[in-house]
Motif scaffolding. Structure first.
Motif, mmCIF file in Angstrom:
data_model
loop_
_atom_site.group_PDB
_atom_site.id
_atom_site.type_symbol
_atom_site.label_atom_id
_atom_site.label_comp_id
_atom_site.label_asym_id
_atom_site.label_seq_id
_atom_site.Cartn_x
_atom_site.Cartn_y
_atom_site.Cartn_z
ATOM 1 N N ARG A 1 25.687 -39.843 0.331
ATOM 2 C CA ARG A 1 26.739 -40.589 -0.364
ATOM 3 C C ARG A 1 28.114 -40.129 0.116
ATOM 4 O O ARG A 1 29.030 -40.938 0.295
ATOM 5 N N ALA B 1 28.812 -41.726 3.386
ATOM 6 C CA ALA B 1 29.244 -43.111 3.188
ATOM 7 C C ALA B 1 30.702 -43.177 2.768
ATOM 8 O O ALA B 1 31.415 -44.124 3.125
ATOM 9 N N GLY C 1 28.639 -52.426 7.865
ATOM 10 C CA GLY C 1 27.191 -52.258 7.912
ATOM 11 C C GLY C 1 26.658 -52.093 9.325
ATOM 12 O O GLY C 1 25.778 -51.252 9.572
ATOM 13 N N ALA D 1 27.495 -48.732 10.551
ATOM 14 C CA ALA D 1 26.641 -47.733 9.899
ATOM 15 C C ALA D 1 25.280 -47.662 10.581
ATOM 16 O O ALA D 1 24.698 -46.585 10.717
ATOM 17 N N GLN E 1 17.377 -43.055 4.900
ATOM 18 C CA GLN E 1 18.791 -42.672 4.978
ATOM 19 C C GLN E 1 19.616 -43.774 5.626
ATOM 20 O O GLN E 1 20.713 -44.097 5.176
ATOM 21 N N ARG E 2 19.079 -44.348 6.704
ATOM 22 C CA ARG E 2 19.782 -45.440 7.389
ATOM 23 C C ARG E 2 20.005 -46.614 6.444
ATOM 24 O O ARG E 2 21.113 -47.149 6.352
ATOM 25 N N ARG F 1 20.083 -46.718 3.216
ATOM 26 C CA ARG F 1 21.031 -46.411 2.141
ATOM 27 C C ARG F 1 22.462 -46.421 2.671
ATOM 28 O O ARG F 1 23.366 -46.977 2.033
ATOM 29 N N LEU F 2 22.683 -45.820 3.836
ATOM 30 C CA LEU F 2 24.026 -45.793 4.409
ATOM 31 C C LEU F 2 24.513 -47.209 4.723
ATOM 32 O O LEU F 2 25.656 -47.564 4.422
ATOM 33 N N LEU G 1 25.442 -49.038 1.503
ATOM 34 C CA LEU G 1 26.693 -48.585 0.913
ATOM 35 C C LEU G 1 27.901 -49.032 1.718
ATOM 36 O O LEU G 1 28.972 -49.282 1.156
ATOM 37 N N ARG G 2 27.747 -49.145 3.033
ATOM 38 C CA ARG G 2 28.866 -49.594 3.849
ATOM 39 C C ARG G 2 28.949 -51.119 3.928
ATOM 40 O O ARG G 2 29.941 -51.660 4.401
ATOM 41 N N ASP H 1 25.607 -45.232 -6.911
ATOM 42 C CA ASP H 1 26.383 -44.818 -5.735
ATOM 43 C C ASP H 1 27.672 -45.629 -5.626
ATOM 44 O O ASP H 1 28.754 -45.076 -5.385
ATOM 45 N N ARG H 2 27.560 -46.949 -5.774
ATOM 46 C CA ARG H 2 28.737 -47.817 -5.636
ATOM 47 C C ARG H 2 29.743 -47.572 -6.757
ATOM 48 O O ARG H 2 30.958 -47.686 -6.557
#
Length: 205
Positions: A61, A64, A71, A74, A87-88, A90-91, A94-95, A123-124
């Motif tokens: 997080r 990010a 995106g 990312a 992980q990819r 999620r990143l 978030l982006r 997270d957002r």
């Protein structure tokens, strides 16, 4: 430049797991290490804001928060750092998704948590709070959403068939329509109410 992506990822996430990685990151920017890793100095202000409000350190997080790519950027960064698939994803999510504002209705957050997953919505929220640390409502929203049990849609295909929906694509379309109605009602209708809405749709053709 001679280190593997795996090694760079390992050290970067270790750094971002520290209680406050800000001072070390500033040194990395000054020495040119940070741009060599990320391709940019990074948003140090947003990172500092996130450190101040998050309940516990979360390296991904924080990553990010630090990067400014979209995106697609990312995805490229995840490939360079050899992030895991989870992980990819999620990143990238978030982006690709904007952080929430403090005045977002709770019903909209619940709908997003149902559609996207509660963890991503939290997270957002935290990223939105990091950008506006004076907005105390973010903390209330994070707490409420964290305790909210994400509901399960109460209908299945058999319910559509019993309501007179013909087998085939119409079943899925009818269930999606009722599900959208149910989400729009902030998940208040129970199974009986959802079945009644399904019968209404069936009778309306």
């Amino acid at each position: 430049g001679q280190l593997s992506g795996e090694r760079v990822r390992q050290e970067l996430l270790k750094l971002l797991a520290a209680p406050d990685p800000g001072p070390a990151w500033r040194l990395m920017v000054e020495t040119g290490v940070a741009p060599a890793i990320l391709g940019e100095p990074g948003n140090q202000g947003l990172l500092a804001g996130l450190v101040a409000v998050e309940p516990a350190p979360d390296p991904l997080r924080r990553l990010a928060a630090l990067v400014t790519v979209d995106g697609e950027g990312a995805k490229a960064l995840a490939e360079r750092l050899r992030l895991s698939n989870a992980q990819r994803d999620r990143l990238v999510a978030l982006r690709s998704s904007p952080a929430f504002a403090a005045d977002v209705p709770l019903s909209a957050l619940r709908a997003a948590a149902y559609r996207e997953g509660r963890d991503l919505v939290v997270d957002r929220l935290l990223l939105g709070w990091a950008a506006a640390p004076g907005k105390a409502r973010f903390g209330d929203l994070v707490a409420v959403l964290g305790d909210w049990p994400v509901p399960r849609f109460p209908l299945k295909g058999a319910d559509a068939l019993k309501a007179g929906i013909p087998a085939g694509p119409a079943v899925g379309a009818a269930l999606r329509a009722v599900e959208d109605w149910w989400v729009g009602q902030d998940f208040a209708p129970d199974r009986a109410a959802c079945r009644a809405e399904l019968r209404r749709l069936a009778s309306a053709g």
